[in-house]
Design a protein around this motif. Sequence first.
Motif, PDB file in Angstrom:
ATOM      1  N   ALA A 188       0.807  -1.221   0.000  1.00 21.14           N
ATOM      2  CA  ALA A 188       0.000   0.000   0.000  1.00 21.14           C
ATOM      3  C   ALA A 188       0.840   1.271   0.000  1.00 21.14           C
ATOM      4  CB  ALA A 188      -0.942   0.013   1.201  1.00 21.14           C
ATOM      5  N   TYR A 189       2.161   1.126   0.168  1.00 24.62           N
ATOM      6  CA  TYR A 189       3.023   2.302   0.294  1.00 24.62           C
ATOM      7  C   TYR A 189       4.148   2.325  -0.736  1.00 24.62           C
ATOM      8  CZ  TYR A 189       0.876   2.403   4.967  1.00 24.62           C
ATOM      9  OH  TYR A 189      -0.009   2.424   6.007  1.00 24.62           O
ATOM     10  N   THR A 190       4.178   1.379  -1.662  1.00 27.18           N
ATOM     11  CA  THR A 190       5.318   1.294  -2.578  1.00 27.18           C
ATOM     12  C   THR A 190       5.489   2.557  -3.423  1.00 27.18           C
ATOM     13  OG1 THR A 190       3.909   0.145  -4.195  1.00 27.18           O
ATOM     14  CG2 THR A 190       5.223  -1.226  -2.714  1.00 27.18           C
ATOM     15  N   GLN A 191       4.409   3.254  -3.694  1.00 26.05           N
ATOM     16  CA  GLN A 191       4.494   4.469  -4.516  1.00 26.05           C
ATOM     17  C   GLN A 191       5.258   5.585  -3.826  1.00 26.05           C
ATOM     18  OE1 GLN A 191       1.816   3.325  -3.019  1.00 26.05           O
ATOM     19  NE2 GLN A 191       0.717   4.985  -1.984  1.00 26.05           N
ATOM     20  N   LEU A 192       5.534   5.428  -2.533  1.00 27.50           N
ATOM     21  CA  LEU A 192       6.245   6.468  -1.790  1.00 27.50           C
ATOM     22  C   LEU A 192       7.759   6.264  -1.793  1.00 27.50           C
ATOM     23  CD1 LEU A 192       3.889   6.797   1.323  1.00 27.50           C
ATOM     24  CD2 LEU A 192       3.792   8.030  -0.856  1.00 27.50           C
ATOM     25  N   LEU A 193       8.231   5.111  -2.209  1.00 28.39           N
ATOM     26  CA  LEU A 193       9.671   4.842  -2.197  1.00 28.39           C
ATOM     27  C   LEU A 193      10.478   5.858  -3.019  1.00 28.39           C
ATOM     28  CD1 LEU A 193       9.634   0.954  -2.396  1.00 28.39           C
ATOM     29  CD2 LEU A 193      10.537   2.320  -0.494  1.00 28.39           C
ATOM     30  N   PRO A 194       9.979   6.316  -4.181  1.00 25.05           N
ATOM     31  CA  PRO A 194      10.759   7.305  -4.941  1.00 25.05           C
ATOM     32  C   PRO A 194      10.994   8.620  -4.204  1.00 25.05           C
ATOM     33  CG  PRO A 194       9.169   6.231  -6.382  1.00 25.05           C
ATOM     34  CD  PRO A 194       8.839   5.799  -4.981  1.00 25.05           C
ATOM     35  N   LEU A 195      10.202   8.921  -3.185  1.00 29.79           N
ATOM     36  CA  LEU A 195      10.444  10.136  -2.409  1.00 29.79           C
ATOM     37  C   LEU A 195      11.823  10.103  -1.763  1.00 29.79           C
ATOM     38  CD1 LEU A 195       6.955  10.574  -0.658  1.00 29.79           C
ATOM     39  CD2 LEU A 195       7.880  11.925  -2.560  1.00 29.79           C
ATOM     40  N   PHE A 196      12.331   8.899  -1.513  1.00 37.14           N
ATOM     41  CA  PHE A 196      13.669   8.737  -0.938  1.00 37.14           C
ATOM     42  C   PHE A 196      14.696   8.333  -1.990  1.00 37.14           C
ATOM     43  CE2 PHE A 196      11.132   7.923   3.006  1.00 37.14           C
ATOM     44  CZ  PHE A 196      11.623   8.997   3.746  1.00 37.14           C
ATOM     45  N   GLY A 197      14.335   8.470  -3.268  1.00 36.75           N
ATOM     46  CA  GLY A 197      15.280   8.167  -4.330  1.00 36.75           C
ATOM     47  C   GLY A 197      15.399   6.703  -4.663  1.00 36.75           C
ATOM     48  N   ALA A 198      14.478   5.877  -4.172  1.00 31.44           N
ATOM     49  CA  ALA A 198      14.523   4.438  -4.428  1.00 31.44           C
ATOM     50  C   ALA A 198      13.624   4.066  -5.591  1.00 31.44           C
ATOM     51  CB  ALA A 198      14.102   3.665  -3.177  1.00 31.44           C
ATOM     52  N   THR A 199      13.917   2.933  -6.191  1.00 32.35           N
ATOM     53  CA  THR A 199      13.089   2.368  -7.245  1.00 32.35           C
ATOM     54  C   THR A 199      12.387   1.144  -6.693  1.00 32.35           C
ATOM     55  OG1 THR A 199      14.603   3.113  -8.970  1.00 32.35           O
ATOM     56  CG2 THR A 199      13.072   1.344  -9.551  1.00 32.35           C
TER      57      THR A 199
END
Length: 224
Positions: free
Chosen positions: A121-132
């Motif tokens: 439910a939160y995977t879309q937030l990973l790019p906020l920290f520069g992650a893929t």
Amino acid sequence: MNIVFVLFDNVTQLDFAGPVQFLSRLPGATTYIASTDGKAVSTDCGFAIVPNTSFADCPQADIICVPGGHGVREAIANTAIVEFVREQAKAADWITSVCTGSFILGAAGLLNGKRATTHWAYTQLLPLFGATHEEARVVRDGNLVTAGGVTSGIDFALELMALAKGEDVARSIQLALEYDPAPPFDGGHPSRTARPLVEGLKARVYDKAAADMEAAICATLAAT
């Protein structure tokens, strides 16, 4: 081998309890359960966990593991927690998380440029920290290992044990703890769950939870 789990208030207990039950059985391992001051932390199940060390007294980790939970929203803004994770990670052999614990790694600057995962439910937030985001139950990128939601922490622990001590050791511990999952329903992930169930759960719980997490992440990033 020192295995350090980082705890904070309102942690999801199974994010911690699953991996620690397995990893603590690694031959030669010493397990440290650390909180800011060494005092008990609350869980999302209505009981507390009593650590066995504080951040100040915790030795250097060979494996550092950060579980998740609703308390992550506050933890990523807690300088003591983020700095402890950042400093421990500098010399750790393995830097790991379960569920939304990945966002604490992110706040410590450990996800930038990395492949990672977290609760679906939160995977879309990973790019906020520069992650893929990588669609997998357990994702390894170098010495960074992130696990998906809650129960995936057990799978992560087994994979890490195999990397650290060999597959035979991991298989023996899996057998000893009778980890032979056969769930009564096929549907522990949105890709295998009827769309109405997924959308209903998101509407009741995760749309707001993800929005709250995003707001907390953005506020933390803005303050740094």
